[in-house]
Design an enzyme around this catalytic site. Structure first.
Site, PDB file in Angstrom:
ATOM      1  N   THR A   2       0.801  -1.213   0.000  1.00 46.08           N
ATOM      2  CA  THR A   2       0.000   0.000   0.000  1.00 46.08           C
ATOM      3  C   THR A   2       0.836   1.267   0.000  1.00 46.08           C
ATOM      4  O   THR A   2       1.983   1.261   0.473  1.00 46.08           O
ATOM      5  CB  THR A   2      -0.919   0.012   1.247  1.00 46.08           C
ATOM      6  OG1 THR A   2      -1.586   1.269   1.355  1.00 46.08           O
ATOM      7  CG2 THR A   2      -0.103  -0.187   2.523  1.00 46.08           C
ATOM      8  N   TYR A  27      -2.017   0.899  10.449  1.00 45.87           N
ATOM      9  CA  TYR A  27      -2.233   0.126   9.226  1.00 45.87           C
ATOM     10  C   TYR A  27      -0.995   0.160   8.339  1.00 45.87           C
ATOM     11  O   TYR A  27      -0.507  -0.885   7.892  1.00 45.87           O
ATOM     12  CB  TYR A  27      -3.442   0.675   8.468  1.00 45.87           C
ATOM     13  CG  TYR A  27      -3.565   0.146   7.059  1.00 45.87           C
ATOM     14  CD1 TYR A  27      -3.910  -1.180   6.820  1.00 45.87           C
ATOM     15  CD2 TYR A  27      -3.318   0.973   5.964  1.00 45.87           C
ATOM     16  CE1 TYR A  27      -4.007  -1.670   5.529  1.00 45.87           C
ATOM     17  CE2 TYR A  27      -3.419   0.490   4.667  1.00 45.87           C
ATOM     18  CZ  TYR A  27      -3.760  -0.830   4.449  1.00 45.87           C
ATOM     19  OH  TYR A  27      -3.854  -1.316   3.165  1.00 45.87           O
TER      20      TYR A  27
END
Length: 304
Positions: free
Chosen positions: A100, A124
């Site tokens: 990501t 995250y």
């Protein structure tokens, strides 16, 4: 060939499944059968599955909730990929994993390269980076596809949220100072298939030669405000009746979230093109296809 594909109920996994099916048997375990929150169980499960290729789109993606569920986020996004990668290395099985833009801090305005310094702002992002690092440390043949702003006609994502809100409200207020590339799950799946399909008989060699991290997003850039505006315009042009009249640009500071998002999520696509010969579609073109799919799904009558 036996292909283990996780997360087939998700956006990327669901898009990949039909593309990979032509290459062999797809092993698509349920979450209960292959529980990434229990990484200590995965090696035994992999022994029973006996895959020749592992593709792992599954992840903990609740960005804000991760701030309160750090342990779970790291189990799923770091410890589980580590266990998978160690098994894959031991058995010489190639691994495709997904990462990501959240591994970066979003500073500046230049596209991030695969070797740019990482500095995640959120739990995250930190958990995903830890997974990337663990896979690399395992030392086996792998490809880590780093993507951003993923959406599809199905599932929980920005396109569907904007479509719902635009049908309910006259005014939307959308962040305009975070920049990235909206990327469809279909575009990601097509790119992975373009890499895997011609080399399916010798992915170990390909990944040992050209593997590591590769950025994989649609071409171009926009803000969340620009993305929302394009979604609304696209829906209206397809005859969808909406309540929204105004889309107001706001700053990220005007819309505080528990997890801090990167302001600059641009990703450089040079390596994808030069090493793998893959050219990504413009985000606007990919959006047009996905809007067609979305509108078609809305017009399907519910089964009685």
């Amino acid at each position: 060939m036996r292909i283990l594909l996780t997360g087939t109920n998700g956006q990327v996994g669901g898009a990949l499944q039909p593309l990979l099916a032509k290459h062999g048997t797809i092993i698509a375990p349920s979450r209960a059968e292959f529980d990434l929150s229990k990484p200590e169980t995965l090696a035994e499960r992999l022994d029973s599955f006996r895959p020749d290729l592992i593709i792992n789109p599954a992840a903990y993606t609740a960005v804000d909730r991760a701030e309160d569920e750090r342990e779970l986020a790291f189990l799923v996004n770091a410890k589980a990929p580590e266990a998978i990668a160690k098994w894959a290395t031991q058995h010489r099985v190639p691994l495709v994993h997904f990462s990501t833009d959240y591994v970066f801090d979003g500073s500046g305005d230049k596209p991030w390269r695969e070797d740019s310094p990482t500095n995640p702002l959120s739990v995250y992002g930190a958990s995903k980076l830890a997974g990337d690092t663990a896979i690399q440390a395992a030392g086996g043949p792998h490809l880590i596809a780093r993507t951003s702003w993923v959406y599809a006609a199905k599932g929980a994502n920005f396109l569907r949220t904007i479509a719902r809100l635009a049908g309910e409200r006259k005014e939307l207020r959308i962040v305009a100072d975070q920049i990235g590339a909206p990327t469809t799950a279909a575009a990601i799946a097509d790119a992975i298939a373009a890499i895997v399909s011609p080399n399916v008989s010798d992915l170990n060699a390909l990944f040992l030669r050209n593997g590591g991290v590769v950025n994989l997003v649609c071409a171009g850039e926009t803000s969340w405000h620009g993305f929302a505006s394009a979604i609304v315009a696209g829906l209206k042009s397809r005859g969808v009746e909406l309540a929204v009249e105004t889309i107001v640009p706001i700053t990220a500071a005007d819309f505080p979230t528990k997890a801090k998002r990167p302001g600059n999520s641009r990703l450089d696509l040079s390596r994808l093109k030069n090493q793998f010969g893959v050219t990504m579609p413009a985000w606007q073109d990919a959006l047009a296809v996905e809007l067609d799919n979305f509108v078609a799904l809305q017009r399907v009558p519910a089964s009685s």
